[in-house]
Scaffold this active site. Sequence first.
Site, PDB file in Angstrom:
ATOM      1  N   CYS A 166       3.638   2.068  -2.846  1.00  0.00           N
ATOM      2  CA  CYS A 166       4.306   2.654  -4.013  1.00  0.00           C
ATOM      3  C   CYS A 166       3.598   3.921  -4.468  1.00  0.00           C
ATOM      4  CB  CYS A 166       4.374   1.644  -5.152  1.00  0.00           C
ATOM      5  SG  CYS A 166       5.738   0.520  -4.922  1.00  0.00           S
ATOM      6  N   CYS A 180      22.565  24.870  21.496  1.00  0.00           N
ATOM      7  CA  CYS A 180      21.733  24.435  20.358  1.00  0.00           C
ATOM      8  C   CYS A 180      22.328  23.244  19.621  1.00  0.00           C
ATOM      9  CB  CYS A 180      21.502  25.597  19.410  1.00  0.00           C
ATOM     10  SG  CYS A 180      22.958  26.070  18.444  1.00  0.00           S
ATOM     11  N   CYS A 191      40.904  20.562  17.798  1.00  0.00           N
ATOM     12  CA  CYS A 191      40.439  21.618  16.885  1.00  0.00           C
ATOM     13  C   CYS A 191      41.447  21.839  15.756  1.00  0.00           C
ATOM     14  CB  CYS A 191      40.236  22.914  17.667  1.00  0.00           C
ATOM     15  SG  CYS A 191      39.732  24.296  16.618  1.00  0.00           S
ATOM     16  N   PHE A 199       0.843  -1.194   0.000  1.00  0.00           N
ATOM     17  CA  PHE A 199       0.000   0.000   0.000  1.00  0.00           C
ATOM     18  C   PHE A 199       0.881   1.248   0.000  1.00  0.00           C
ATOM     19  CE2 PHE A 199      -3.287  -2.567   2.675  1.00  0.00           C
ATOM     20  CZ  PHE A 199      -3.702  -3.239   1.534  1.00  0.00           C
ATOM     21  N   CYS A 248      27.104  23.944  16.483  1.00  0.00           N
ATOM     22  CA  CYS A 248      28.565  23.871  16.329  1.00  0.00           C
ATOM     23  C   CYS A 248      29.041  22.424  16.279  1.00  0.00           C
ATOM     24  CB  CYS A 248      29.256  24.641  17.443  1.00  0.00           C
ATOM     25  SG  CYS A 248      28.786  24.128  19.115  1.00  0.00           S
ATOM     26  N   CYS A 272      39.156  25.452  11.610  1.00  0.00           N
ATOM     27  CA  CYS A 272      38.497  25.758  10.341  1.00  0.00           C
ATOM     28  C   CYS A 272      37.554  26.950  10.467  1.00  0.00           C
ATOM     29  CB  CYS A 272      37.734  24.541   9.803  1.00  0.00           C
ATOM     30  SG  CYS A 272      36.325  24.064  10.831  1.00  0.00           S
ATOM     31  N   THR A 316       8.562   4.290  -0.259  1.00  0.00           N
ATOM     32  CA  THR A 316       9.302   5.462  -0.754  1.00  0.00           C
ATOM     33  C   THR A 316       8.485   6.752  -0.659  1.00  0.00           C
ATOM     34  OG1 THR A 316       8.552   4.935  -2.970  1.00  0.00           O
ATOM     35  CG2 THR A 316      10.717   4.111  -2.318  1.00  0.00           C
TER      36      THR A 316
END
Lengths: 432, 433
Positions: free
Chosen positions: A139, A383, A347, A137, A386, A350, A205
């Site tokens: 596609c 949050c 670190c 049920f 980073c 960057c 899908t």
Amino acid sequence: MADLTSDFIGIKSPNPFWLASAPPTDKEYNVRRAFEAGWGGVVWKTLGEAGPPIVNVNGPRYGAIYGADRRLLGLNNIELITDRPLEVNIEEITRVKKDYPDHAVVVSLMVPCEEGPWKDILRRIEDTGADGVELNFGCPHGMAERGMGSAVGQVPEYIQMVTEWVKMHSDYPCIVKLTPNITDVRFPARAAQAGGADAVSLINTINSITSVNLDTLVPEPTIDGHGAHGGYCGPAVKPIALNMVAEIARDPETANLPISGIGGITTWRDAVEFMALGAGNVQVCTAAMTYGFKVVQEMISGLSQYMDEKGIDSVSDIVGQAVPKAKNWQDLNLNYVTKAEIDQDLCIKCGRCYISCEDTSHQAIAMSEDRVFTVKDDECVACNLCVNVCPVEGCITMRELSIGELDERTGKKVEEYANWTTHPNNPGATCG
Amino acid sequence: MSHIPSLPDIAAGRCTSEEISERFSDLHPPLKHHEALVAADRCYFCFDAPCTIACPTSIDIPLFIRQIATGTAEAAAKTIFDQNILGGMCARVCPTETLCEEVCVRETAEGQPVLIGQLQRYATDTVMASGVHPYAREPKTGKSIAIVGAGPAGLACAHRLAMHGHSVTIYDARQKGGGLNEYGIAAYKAPDDFAQQELDWLMSIGGIVIETGARLGDDLSLTLLQSDHDAVFLGMGLSGVNALALEGTHDGICDAVDWIESMRQSPDKTDISVGRNVVVIGGGMTAVDAAIQSKLLGAETVTIAYRRDKGAMSASEFEQELATSKGVHILFNATPETVSNGAITFSRTGTDEQITLPADQIMRAIGQKLESASADLAIDGGKIKVDENGRTSVKGIWAGGDCASGGEDLTVTAVAEGRDAAEDIHANLMKGS
């Protein structure tokens, strides 16, 4: 090595790794190769009703989304259900099951939404020796336009009705495969359960257009100057699938409904994540289509090592372990405070953490003239951006503040657990 | 380094212990976790992978790299050890540039292969550091096998036989096991006593005993071994050195393998004598190893003199570049003719042109040969003749590694031959049982 044997709704297999109903399971040749490579089971590519075979396009059937280094992250397809004669598929399923009695062979089905065709297809496959049926049920392209596939999966009443027919006209364990192209996956799952389904499998899908050719301005994959939406799968859809599996697993109405997890499972880790969120086993397609059937060897060795390390005796002991920890937002602890910390030894300077925070978040990272990046605890809201953009694993971590510790951002000490339901700013709070 | 010129022709102590320790550190430092993940991510998981085909032990390289990528280095190590129990040493000493990494499709596409050797080290180091030995012995069979030589071939054979439940006694002429891993390969490729660590780890499966100081031909005869054991495997390598005819006399001539051996066994190498001007004659790995290590020990000039051209040199391009990067000069098309104390004279191969080099120390590295083979064993090209299963011409005797015919003289080839002979021995001994 851990015992990986799996029992999913009474269907036994040497391991919980099944191939999903898709191109890799369209033929006896492929399925035999899959079993020899180590796959525990297959859901045979969807059979339609007897009569003239399905017709497919003769141009590209797939489109892809790539990550860095051309790693395939998402695959889109516009292939339909099997385009080989029903009789041929039935003969092949019968032969394969006879030769692999210990492996799972489930037959995927999709016929028009009427009792007669369902009764007929079930009768035709009853001598194959297959272990169960999966109702497609899901596609979203081609067959949906003909009132099948996701067109059924989007209407809970149809799901229940067809499932009832299948349970009425056969003794097969019945798995209902759900489409993600809906707003709330709990409703189709409840409908499947109401119809008597033994399990649901998800996700099928997702409606998608992978790209547009910028020279011809035609959607891709392109068939003679035109494109149509297809079904999206692969690693890119995993988070969507995980959530939908969890939604069903933690819904009190369907908490006991077995789930076969599908959606971007590529490694043993993905498989364990699905099982922890409630999947009794997993089905894989894109990983096999990208790397070949041998990819299952890594899944087997990885799951085995994980179980050995964790002292887990049975695959079923993993199932659902994370479900009680999947909550609604309002249940999360608002007094849980963390701060980002940058490991200066790891670190590489960057600057990605700095600029993402400075431009798009809370200006909580300081940058010195000699490119040393440090977190400003009085600005950091934790949050996690980073951490997410840092290219070095483990370089930025979140440190949990203990109860009583000062949060420099708010100037308040960390308090005991409290969530939104009791928060003073919540007009609907149950108590103060 | 100012003290170099003040030391005479051949002397120890040209460098301090600290200098030596720094110079002889890991040729390729181990990959850190992050580096390993980045390196592993580059593998395409090729089908019927060229790297696996190029590996003499047929390690499933794409699988083990994928296992590293998914956070299971232990499973990766198992994939490696299943094929090559000396996968730790091979990760350090294999000439990957002429094996797996040469054929990596990334090498084809970008000229930058996946770092297969270093990833193999990452996986095997993880397991060996944990002290876990991931194999158990099958029930004892009561069969006993004698192995001559505790080098890579003998150890790989012993381990596989022990896995199958057989009892193994390894006889080795030297005082320690390990063979060329312990006495031959360059020190900077396996620092920190890795050969002995690996040996101990391998032996921890049980069922293997090593008798050191037992040389075939002294108190040990093949006949005796055959009567005392159910099967015999010969993996004693090549202990003889090819002769080199030179006119004149020179007090500082030695065999490179002997010099390397004494250097490998010296705790801090300050007692190892090296010439101010060293000339190494040969074109293989031994020549390169001797030359580089002479330079690292403080020789002022080191020259590898090879009688043919660059393309014919058996040391790989990588090894040649490694030597030149350390300051070793490679002289091609030079055939040694005459020596006198402090000098050696070559002719340009095939011409009358002469080149004379200062040479306080001359090391011969022109290849090794089989010594003390039993007269009963058929010989092929100077080595013990074996078939594809490692069987010699004498029933009940198998052979592998450098002493046996077929395959290159590499650690990894020796491991493959020892392992495969063990499987054949096992099949033979258990026939009908």
